[in-house]
Design a protein around this motif. Structure first.
Motif, short mmCIF file in Angstrom:
data_model
loop_
_atom_site.label_atom_id
_atom_site.label_comp_id
_atom_site.label_asym_id
_atom_site.label_seq_id
_atom_site.Cartn_x
_atom_site.Cartn_y
_atom_site.Cartn_z
N ALA A 255 32.23 50.92 56.64
CA ALA A 255 32.54 51.68 55.41
C ALA A 255 34.00 51.64 55.01
CB ALA A 255 32.09 53.13 55.60
N GLY A 256 34.28 50.84 53.98
CA GLY A 256 35.62 50.82 53.39
C GLY A 256 36.72 50.41 54.35
N SER A 257 36.37 49.70 55.40
CA SER A 257 37.38 49.24 56.37
C SER A 257 38.23 50.42 56.86
CB SER A 257 38.28 48.19 55.74
OG SER A 257 37.50 47.14 55.31
N GLN A 258 37.57 51.41 57.41
CA GLN A 258 38.24 52.64 57.84
C GLN A 258 39.39 52.37 58.81
OE1 GLN A 258 35.50 55.65 58.97
NE2 GLN A 258 37.03 57.27 58.80
N GLN A 259 39.17 51.35 59.62
CA GLN A 259 40.20 51.08 60.63
C GLN A 259 41.48 50.53 60.00
OE1 GLN A 259 39.24 49.41 64.39
NE2 GLN A 259 37.08 49.23 63.82
N ALA A 260 41.32 49.88 58.85
CA ALA A 260 42.49 49.24 58.24
C ALA A 260 43.24 50.17 57.31
CB ALA A 260 42.05 48.00 57.48
N LEU A 261 42.53 51.10 56.69
CA LEU A 261 43.16 51.95 55.67
C LEU A 261 43.93 53.13 56.26
CD1 LEU A 261 40.39 52.10 52.96
CD2 LEU A 261 42.70 51.29 52.62
N HIS A 262 44.96 53.55 55.54
CA HIS A 262 45.71 54.74 55.94
C HIS A 262 44.76 55.94 55.84
CE1 HIS A 262 48.67 57.92 55.99
NE2 HIS A 262 49.60 57.03 56.34
N PRO A 263 44.74 56.81 56.87
CA PRO A 263 43.80 57.94 56.83
C PRO A 263 43.94 58.80 55.57
CG PRO A 263 45.00 57.90 58.92
CD PRO A 263 45.54 56.77 58.09
N ASP A 264 45.17 58.92 55.04
CA ASP A 264 45.37 59.74 53.84
C ASP A 264 44.80 59.09 52.58
OD1 ASP A 264 46.66 61.45 55.45
OD2 ASP A 264 48.69 61.04 54.71
N ASP A 265 44.61 57.78 52.64
CA ASP A 265 44.13 57.06 51.44
C ASP A 265 42.63 56.78 51.50
OD1 ASP A 265 46.77 57.02 50.86
OD2 ASP A 265 47.09 54.93 51.45
N PHE A 266 42.06 56.95 52.70
CA PHE A 266 40.68 56.50 52.92
C PHE A 266 39.67 57.14 51.95
CE2 PHE A 266 36.55 56.77 55.06
CZ PHE A 266 36.26 55.42 55.11
N ASN A 267 39.64 58.48 51.91
CA ASN A 267 38.62 59.16 51.09
C ASN A 267 38.74 58.81 49.61
OD1 ASN A 267 37.40 60.32 53.23
ND2 ASN A 267 38.58 62.24 53.11
N ALA A 268 40.00 58.85 49.12
CA ALA A 268 40.20 58.56 47.69
C ALA A 268 39.78 57.13 47.36
CB ALA A 268 41.67 58.78 47.33
N THR A 269 40.08 56.21 48.29
CA THR A 269 39.72 54.80 48.06
C THR A 269 38.21 54.64 48.03
OG1 THR A 269 41.68 54.19 49.32
CG2 THR A 269 40.08 52.44 48.90
#
Ligand code: ADP
Length: 556
Positions: A255-269
Motif C-alpha cells: 500500500a503506497g510504498s509505506q516503507q519508502a514514504l515519510h510517515p508524515d506524508d503517507f496518509n495524505a499521499t
C-alpha cells in the motif's frame, strides 16, 4: 394267479386304432398344405378352438395394406397378379387397374436391365436391389426391391416389396450437403484459427517489444517511473526506484510504498492517490521518499496520469516521481531572501514616505515641484504595494498570514472600492451590479486587496478593451463577487495553474510587468475566509474571476 397282461387281440386292436389316427393326422396335414381345408380345430385342455385359414390370410392382408412399402406379386412374365393399395398410389393408378398390368410399365428406362437381372436372381433365391421406377408424375424415384419367390396353387410367383428411397436419398443428399458445409466451415474455422494464432504471436511479440522499449526508456531517464493497474495497484517500477529506495518489487507494491514514504506524508499521499484513482484524474502530489544510500528523506514531485480507452475506462496509470529536494531548498532560500529583503526595504520606504509627505506639506514651492512630489508619491504607493505583496507571500509561506475578522457589510465596501478604482483607472468604464446588504465575516482590508487585485488584473490584461463589470450576487448562503473583463483571456492549461505562486502566462500578450503572486495571495486570503475562488475564461474572450464567501446570519 391271474395276470393283467393284454391279450394279443387287444394289442392288435390298439395298433389298428393308432394307425388310423396317424393316417388321419397325415391326411389333415396334407389337406392344410394343399389348401383343401380352411379351418383347424385345436384342442387346448377341454376346450376346442377353431382357426380358419381364411382368417389367417385376412391378417396378412391387413398387414400388407398397412405397410408403408409397396407390395406386388408378379407372374413369370412380369404381370402384376396382386398389388397393395400403397403401390397403386405410388404409381397413381386405381388398384383395379394396376392388377393385370405388366410391371415393366413402371420401370424407368435406365433401370430395365438391372430389373431383369434382379428378377432372374429373385426366382432362384431371396434377393434385393435398387432401381428407378416412374411415379404418377412420370418422375424417376429410387426404390429398393426385395424379391421372394412363392409356390402358389396356380404356379410360381414372385413377391416384390418396394421401399421408396426418395426420402432416404434426399435425407442422405442433404446430410452429405450438410457434411460438406460442415467440412467447409471447419476448414474456414481452422484457417481463422491459424490466422488468429499468427496474429496473437505477432501481437505478443509486438507487445513484448513495446514493453521492452518502454522499460528501456524508463530505465534510462533520470526520474522514478512507475505504472499501476486501473485499480491503482502497482505493477511496475523502473531501475531508478529500486536503486533510490533499496526496496524489492514486493516491498514496493505494498500500500503506497509505506516503507519508502515519510510517515508524515503517507496518509495524505494515499488519500490523494485514492481520490485520483476514483475520479480518474491526474495525480499531482509532493511527498518525501527515503533515499536508501544515506537514509535521507527527500522531497519528490509525483505526477500520475491515467491512460484511458475510447470509452473512458482507465487501462493503466503511468507515473513519475522527480526528486525536487534541491529545487525546494533553492526555493526556500529564495523565500528567505524575499522575506529578508522586503523587511529591509520596508524601513527606508517608511521614512521615504514620511519625507515625501513633509515635502508635499511645504508651502510656496514652485508648481513643477508639487507635480514631482505627486508623481514620487504615486510611485511610492506602487513600491509599497509590491513590498507588501512580497511580505504577504513570505507570511503565507511561513503559515503566518493571520488577520482579524468582523461582520462587515460587503455591499457598502464594494461600492466604495469600485468608486475608488474608477478614479484610479479613469480611462476604463467600470460598471457595478452590487446587491445590497451582503454581510460577511471578514477583514475589509484583506478583501479590498483581493478585489483591487482582480480589478487591476482586469485592466492590465485588457489591452484593447476598456470595460469591466463588478457584480455581487447572493446565492443561497453565499455571496459571489465577480470581476468580468473582455481582454486576452486564458487557455484551459493556464486556467488550472493561475493561482500558483509565481505563475504568469508565458505569451507575447502578457508582456506586462508583475510578480505572479497577486492571485496566489488572493486565493490564500479567500481560503482564510473559508471561501472559494475561481476563474471562467476562454482565450481572447475575456475572463470572469470570482470568489464566494459564506454570508453571515445577520444578513437582512
Ligand atoms: P501578475 O498580474 O502580477 O503577473 P497575478 O497573480 O495577479 O500576477 O496573475 C498571474 C497571471 O495570471 C498573470 O501574469 C496573467 O498572465 C494571468 N491573469 C491574471 N488576471 C488575468 C485576466 N483578467 N485576464 C487574463 N490573464 C490574467
Amino acid at each position: 394267479m391271474k395276470t393283467s397282461l393284454k391279450t394279443y387281440e387287444s394289442l392288435l386292436a390298439e395298433m389298428e386304432e393308432l394307425r388310423l389316427q396317424l393316417q388321419e393326422a397325415n391326411e389333415t396335414i396334407d389337406a392344410i398344405r394343399t389348401g383343401q381345408v380352411d379351418a383347424l380345430v385345436v384342442k387346448s385342455g377341454d376346450e376346442h378352438q377353431l382357426y380358419t385359414l381364411k382368417s389367417a390370410d385376412q391378417t396378412y392382408r391387413v398387414f400388407i395394406e398397412k405397410m408403408k412399402e409397396g407390395a406386388v406379386t408378379l407372374s413369370n412374365d412380369e404381370v402384376i397378379l396382386y398389388s397393395n393399395s400403397q403401390f397403386a398410389s405410388m404409381v397413381g393408378l386405381p388398384l383395379t387397374e394396376v392388377i393385370g398390368l405388366s410391371f415393366s410399365n413402371f420401370i424407368h428406362e435406365g433401370s430395365k436391365e438391372t430389373f431383369g437381372d434382379l428378377m432372374r436372381q429373385g426366382w432362384k433365391s431371396d434377393s434385393k436391389g435398387e432401381i428407378f421406377l416412374k411415379n404418377k408424375n412420370g418422375e424417376m424415384v429410387p426404390f429398393l426391391l426385395s424379391f421372394t419367390s412363392l409356390e402358389l396353387d396356380e404356379g410360381r410367383a414372385l413377391s416384390v416389396i418396394l421401399t421408396d428411397l426418395a426420402v432416404q436419398k434426399e435425407a442422405e443428399k442433404q446430410l452429405k450437403q450438410k457434411n460438406k458445409q460442415l467440412e467447409e466451415a471447419q476448414l474456414a474455422v481452422t484457417k481463422i484459427n491459424e490466422h488468429l494464432e499468427e496474429l496473437v504471436t505477432e501481437r505478443t511479440h509486438e507487445l513484448f517489444l513495446s514493453r521492452e522499449y518502454f522499460k528501456f526508456l524508463a530505465d534510462n531517464i533520470p526520474v522514478i517511473v512507475w505504472t499501476t493497474r486501473a485499480d491503482g495497484s502497482a505493477d511496475y517500477f523502473n531501475k531508478q526506484w529500486y536503486e533510490y529506495t533499496g526496496l524489492n518489487f514486493d516491498q514496493s507494491k505494498e500500500a503506497g510504498s509505506q516503507q519508502a514514504l515519510h510517515p508524515d506524508d503517507f496518509n495524505a499521499t494515499v488519500q490523494a492517490w485514492n481520490e485520483a484513482v476514483q475520479n480518474k484524474t491526474n495525480f499531482y502530489f509532493e511527498y518525501r521518499i527515503k533515499r536508501a544510500a544515506d537514509g535521507q528523506f527527500r522531497w519528490h514531485l509525483a505526477n500520475g496520469t491515467p491512460l484511458k480507452d475510447e470509452a473512458g475506462n482507465v487501462i493503466t496509470w503511468f507515473g513519475t516521481s522527480t526528486d525536487i529536494e534541491d529545487q525546494r531548498k533553492e526555493l526556500d532560500k529564495k523565500d528567505e531572501f524575499i522575506s529578508v529583503a522586503s523587511h529591509e526595504l520596508r524601513t527606508p520606504l517608511t521614512s521615504l514616505k514620511g519625507y515625501i509627505q513633509l515635502m508635499g506639506a511645504q508651502k510656496d514651492l514652485p508648481e513643477p515641484v508639487y507635480q514631482y512630489i505627486h508623481k514620487a508619491s504615486s510611485s511610492m504607493v506602487k513600491l509599497q504595494n509590491l513590498i507588501n505583496d512580497l511580505l504577504d507571500m513570505s507570511k503565507i509561506q511561513a503559515g503566518k498570514l493571520k488577520f482579524a475578522t468582523e461582520v462587515i457589510n460587503l455591499s457598502d465596501h464594494l461600492n466604495a472600492w469600485i468608486e475608488n478604482s474608477k478614479h484610479i483607472y479613469s480611462s476604463f468604464s467600470i460598471k457595478k451590479e452590487i446587491a445590497a446588504d451582503l454581510f460577511v465575516q471578514g477583514n475589509a482590508d484583506r478583501l479590498e486587496q483581493v478585489v483591487m487585485n482582480l480589478v487591476n488584473n482586469a485592466v492590465k490584461y485588457s489591452p484593447d478593451k476598456n470595460e469591466i463589470i463588478v457584480r455581487a450576487v447572493k446565492d443561497e448562503d453565499n455571496v459571489t463577487v465577480s470581476v468580468t473583463d473582455f481582454g486576452i483571456g486564458l487557455s484551459e492549461a493556464d486556467k488550472r495553474r493561475i493561482f500558483e505562486r509565481f505563475f504568469r502566462v508565458d505569451s507575447e500578450s502578457s508582456l506586462t510587468s508583475g510578480l505572479g503572486i497577486g492571485l496566489y495571495i488572493s486565493s490564500e486570503v479567500i481560503r482564510e475566509h473559508k471561501g472559494t475562488i475561481g476563474v471562467e475564461s476562454e482565450l481572447n474572450k475575456g475572463a470572469i474571476f470570482s470568489f464566494s464567501l459564506p454570508l453571515t446570519k445577520t444578513t437582512q
